[in-house]
Design an enzyme around this catalytic site. Sequence first.
Site, PDB file in Angstrom:
ATOM      1  N   ASP A  58       0.747  -0.783  -0.413  1.00  0.00           N
ATOM      2  CA  ASP A  58       0.013   0.101   0.182  1.00  0.00           C
ATOM      3  C   ASP A  58       1.071   1.483  -0.056  1.00  0.00           C
ATOM      4  O   ASP A  58       1.738   1.748   0.399  1.00  0.00           O
ATOM      5  CB  ASP A  58      -0.624  -0.221   1.326  1.00  0.00           C
ATOM      6  CG  ASP A  58      -1.966   1.157   0.786  1.00  0.00           C
ATOM      7  OD1 ASP A  58      -1.685   2.225   0.500  1.00  0.00           O
ATOM      8  OD2 ASP A  58      -2.888   1.029   1.500  1.00  0.00           O
ATOM      9  N   ILE A  59       0.807   2.470  -1.411  1.00  0.00           N
ATOM     10  CA  ILE A  59       1.548   3.772  -1.223  1.00  0.00           C
ATOM     11  C   ILE A  59       1.466   4.004   0.124  1.00  0.00           C
ATOM     12  O   ILE A  59       2.216   5.068  -0.038  1.00  0.00           O
ATOM     13  CB  ILE A  59       1.575   3.348  -2.053  1.00  0.00           C
ATOM     14  CG1 ILE A  59       0.137   4.758  -2.579  1.00  0.00           C
ATOM     15  CG2 ILE A  59       2.213   2.935  -3.374  1.00  0.00           C
ATOM     16  CD1 ILE A  59      -0.049   5.851  -3.892  1.00  0.00           C
ATOM     17  N   THR A  99      -4.425   8.291  -1.519  1.00  0.00           N
ATOM     18  CA  THR A  99      -4.176   7.438  -1.379  1.00  0.00           C
ATOM     19  C   THR A  99      -3.560   8.157  -3.039  1.00  0.00           C
ATOM     20  O   THR A  99      -1.381   8.848  -2.959  1.00  0.00           O
ATOM     21  CB  THR A  99      -4.869   6.818  -2.566  1.00  0.00           C
ATOM     22  OG1 THR A  99      -5.090   5.699  -1.561  1.00  0.00           O
ATOM     23  CG2 THR A  99      -4.083   5.884  -3.697  1.00  0.00           C
ATOM     24  N   THR A 133      -3.830  12.668 -15.235  1.00  0.00           N
ATOM     25  CA  THR A 133      -4.244  12.491 -16.195  1.00  0.00           C
ATOM     26  C   THR A 133      -5.003  13.560 -16.779  1.00  0.00           C
ATOM     27  O   THR A 133      -4.342  14.992 -16.057  1.00  0.00           O
ATOM     28  CB  THR A 133      -5.860  12.209 -15.519  1.00  0.00           C
ATOM     29  OG1 THR A 133      -7.214  12.895 -16.449  1.00  0.00           O
ATOM     30  CG2 THR A 133      -6.272  12.526 -14.122  1.00  0.00           C
ATOM     31  N   ASP A 134      -5.277  14.494 -17.719  1.00  0.00           N
ATOM     32  CA  ASP A 134      -5.425  15.511 -18.838  1.00  0.00           C
ATOM     33  C   ASP A 134      -7.084  16.251 -17.748  1.00  0.00           C
ATOM     34  O   ASP A 134      -8.016  17.233 -17.952  1.00  0.00           O
ATOM     35  CB  ASP A 134      -6.495  15.456 -20.227  1.00  0.00           C
ATOM     36  CG  ASP A 134      -7.629  14.384 -20.318  1.00  0.00           C
ATOM     37  OD1 ASP A 134      -8.318  13.676 -19.241  1.00  0.00           O
ATOM     38  OD2 ASP A 134      -8.038  13.898 -21.430  1.00  0.00           O
ATOM     39  N   GLU A 135      -7.772  15.765 -16.635  1.00  0.00           N
ATOM     40  CA  GLU A 135      -8.737  15.948 -16.245  1.00  0.00           C
ATOM     41  C   GLU A 135      -8.280  17.215 -14.949  1.00  0.00           C
ATOM     42  O   GLU A 135      -9.116  18.221 -14.769  1.00  0.00           O
ATOM     43  CB  GLU A 135      -9.704  14.728 -15.255  1.00  0.00           C
ATOM     44  CG  GLU A 135     -10.326  13.848 -15.846  1.00  0.00           C
ATOM     45  CD  GLU A 135     -11.015  12.852 -14.835  1.00  0.00           C
ATOM     46  OE1 GLU A 135     -12.555  13.582 -14.122  1.00  0.00           O
ATOM     47  OE2 GLU A 135     -11.331  12.277 -15.324  1.00  0.00           O
ATOM     48  N   TYR A 158     -11.327  13.822  -6.867  1.00  0.00           N
ATOM     49  CA  TYR A 158     -10.355  13.253  -8.917  1.00  0.00           C
ATOM     50  C   TYR A 158      -9.739  13.440  -8.882  1.00  0.00           C
ATOM     51  O   TYR A 158      -7.960  13.549  -8.233  1.00  0.00           O
ATOM     52  CB  TYR A 158     -11.765  12.314  -8.932  1.00  0.00           C
ATOM     53  CG  TYR A 158     -10.268  11.631 -10.173  1.00  0.00           C
ATOM     54  CD1 TYR A 158      -9.413  10.687  -9.488  1.00  0.00           C
ATOM     55  CD2 TYR A 158     -10.060  11.564 -11.400  1.00  0.00           C
ATOM     56  CE1 TYR A 158      -8.237  10.418 -10.923  1.00  0.00           C
ATOM     57  CE2 TYR A 158      -9.845  11.376 -12.378  1.00  0.00           C
ATOM     58  CZ  TYR A 158      -8.798  10.678 -11.905  1.00  0.00           C
ATOM     59  OH  TYR A 158      -7.230   9.945 -12.958  1.00  0.00           O
ATOM     60  N   SER A 159      -9.457  14.814  -9.397  1.00  0.00           N
ATOM     61  CA  SER A 159      -8.659  15.576 -10.366  1.00  0.00           C
ATOM     62  C   SER A 159      -8.444  16.240  -9.696  1.00  0.00           C
ATOM     63  O   SER A 159      -6.526  16.881 -10.188  1.00  0.00           O
ATOM     64  CB  SER A 159      -9.441  16.522 -11.172  1.00  0.00           C
ATOM     65  OG  SER A 159     -10.743  17.230 -11.026  1.00  0.00           O
ATOM     66  N   ALA A 160      -8.738  16.969  -8.861  1.00  0.00           N
ATOM     67  CA  ALA A 160      -7.785  17.760  -7.421  1.00  0.00           C
ATOM     68  C   ALA A 160      -6.965  17.227  -6.962  1.00  0.00           C
ATOM     69  O   ALA A 160      -5.560  17.397  -6.641  1.00  0.00           O
ATOM     70  CB  ALA A 160      -8.734  17.934  -6.048  1.00  0.00           C
ATOM     71  N   LYS A 162      -5.179  14.060  -7.964  1.00  0.00           N
ATOM     72  CA  LYS A 162      -4.273  14.255  -9.598  1.00  0.00           C
ATOM     73  C   LYS A 162      -3.365  15.248  -9.426  1.00  0.00           C
ATOM     74  O   LYS A 162      -1.930  15.426  -9.646  1.00  0.00           O
ATOM     75  CB  LYS A 162      -4.938  13.306 -10.556  1.00  0.00           C
ATOM     76  CG  LYS A 162      -5.471  12.058 -10.441  1.00  0.00           C
ATOM     77  CD  LYS A 162      -4.249  11.323  -9.939  1.00  0.00           C
ATOM     78  CE  LYS A 162      -3.600  10.840 -11.255  1.00  0.00           C
ATOM     79  NZ  LYS A 162      -2.135   9.930 -11.016  1.00  0.00           N
ATOM     80  N   LYS A 197     -16.574   2.515 -15.364  1.00  0.00           N
ATOM     81  CA  LYS A 197     -16.123   3.161 -16.128  1.00  0.00           C
ATOM     82  C   LYS A 197     -17.604   3.276 -17.538  1.00  0.00           C
ATOM     83  O   LYS A 197     -17.580   1.807 -18.140  1.00  0.00           O
ATOM     84  CB  LYS A 197     -15.005   3.542 -16.984  1.00  0.00           C
ATOM     85  CG  LYS A 197     -13.972   2.990 -15.523  1.00  0.00           C
ATOM     86  CD  LYS A 197     -13.280   4.792 -15.614  1.00  0.00           C
ATOM     87  CE  LYS A 197     -11.802   5.501 -14.548  1.00  0.00           C
ATOM     88  NZ  LYS A 197     -11.968   6.547 -14.784  1.00  0.00           N
TER      89      LYS A 197
END
Length: 353
Positions: A58-59, A99, A133-135, A158-160, A162, A197
Amino acid sequence: MRVIVTGGAGFIGSAVIRAIISDTDFEVLNLDCLTYAGNPDSLASIAGNDRYHFSRTDIRDMSAVREAVEGFRPDLIMHLAAETHVDRSIDGPADFILTNVVGTANLLEAARAYWAGLDKDAKTRFRFHHVSTDEVFGSLGSEGQFSETTPYAPNSPYSASKAGSDHLARAWYETYGLPVVTSNCSNNYGPCQFPEKLIPLIILNALEGKKLPVYGTGENVRDWLHVEDHARALIAIATRGRPGETYCVGGNEERKNIDVVRTVCAILDELAPDSPHRPHSGLITFVTDRPGHDARYAIDASKIERELGWRPRESFESGIRKTVEWYLDNRSWWERVRAGAYRGERLGLAGAV
């Protein structure tokens, strides 16, 4: 070369490992904690190869990450482990922060400590590839494309998360000199994708005669990239990309979501002529849109094409047909997923108004 791939039992990570084993002589250690989206079945074709190794790690556990890195002594770390499902991030953002942000910080610190102890030649060879990701760039209007210089404007938890991890990777390069390279990709599809998805969800629901949920009016546009093309791009970036640089990876295949769904239905009508649910387009159902749903993504991939010579091999038409065929031919793979980790339920409506 010795390579650590984090999240190697996930959709993109497993494609990367399969490509490494088939196309190179590299030795690979897969670090994955096997959450709901990690599936060892996706690596069945190479699991017995003597160049493939697995560690259930687990990272978010810094000591475990340090032990794995120091023990394997990689020349390259490809960091793909992440919580990636936007709807789940709306329902439970904390896991995404832990994560994607804390886990990435742990990996960067473990890599930095390891890298600092290498001799001069090994230090020069070492790379840390952060996959994103491009998001992180937010939403486009009707024109234009994301590029490596597009400002960040994430709109989902999610995008925040990343975006935060991208900024950490950049900071570890600028502050410590860790040889980091970053990539941002468009929407992936293909074999072994977790059926939450859009494309696998539509395929499997159609085969089972269930409703095909399309968010809003289905006008949201995505640039579609076959996962095996993406895997080739990631290996090129990791091994030949310039430290400190970012590379955008896209398929140059923009499609409205509703058109993607109709295409899948038409292919299923053809390839599953005995299905009692034909025409499958009759199952399409428009549902409440996702909160903060980005209108359009599109990638300018000219930099990776110019500098590394990468281009997608699959058009959307060829790739989507191969994808539908894979799900038809690998029922046991997705039936095990549907029986356990995910049964097709709608997620991501928390806070919807």
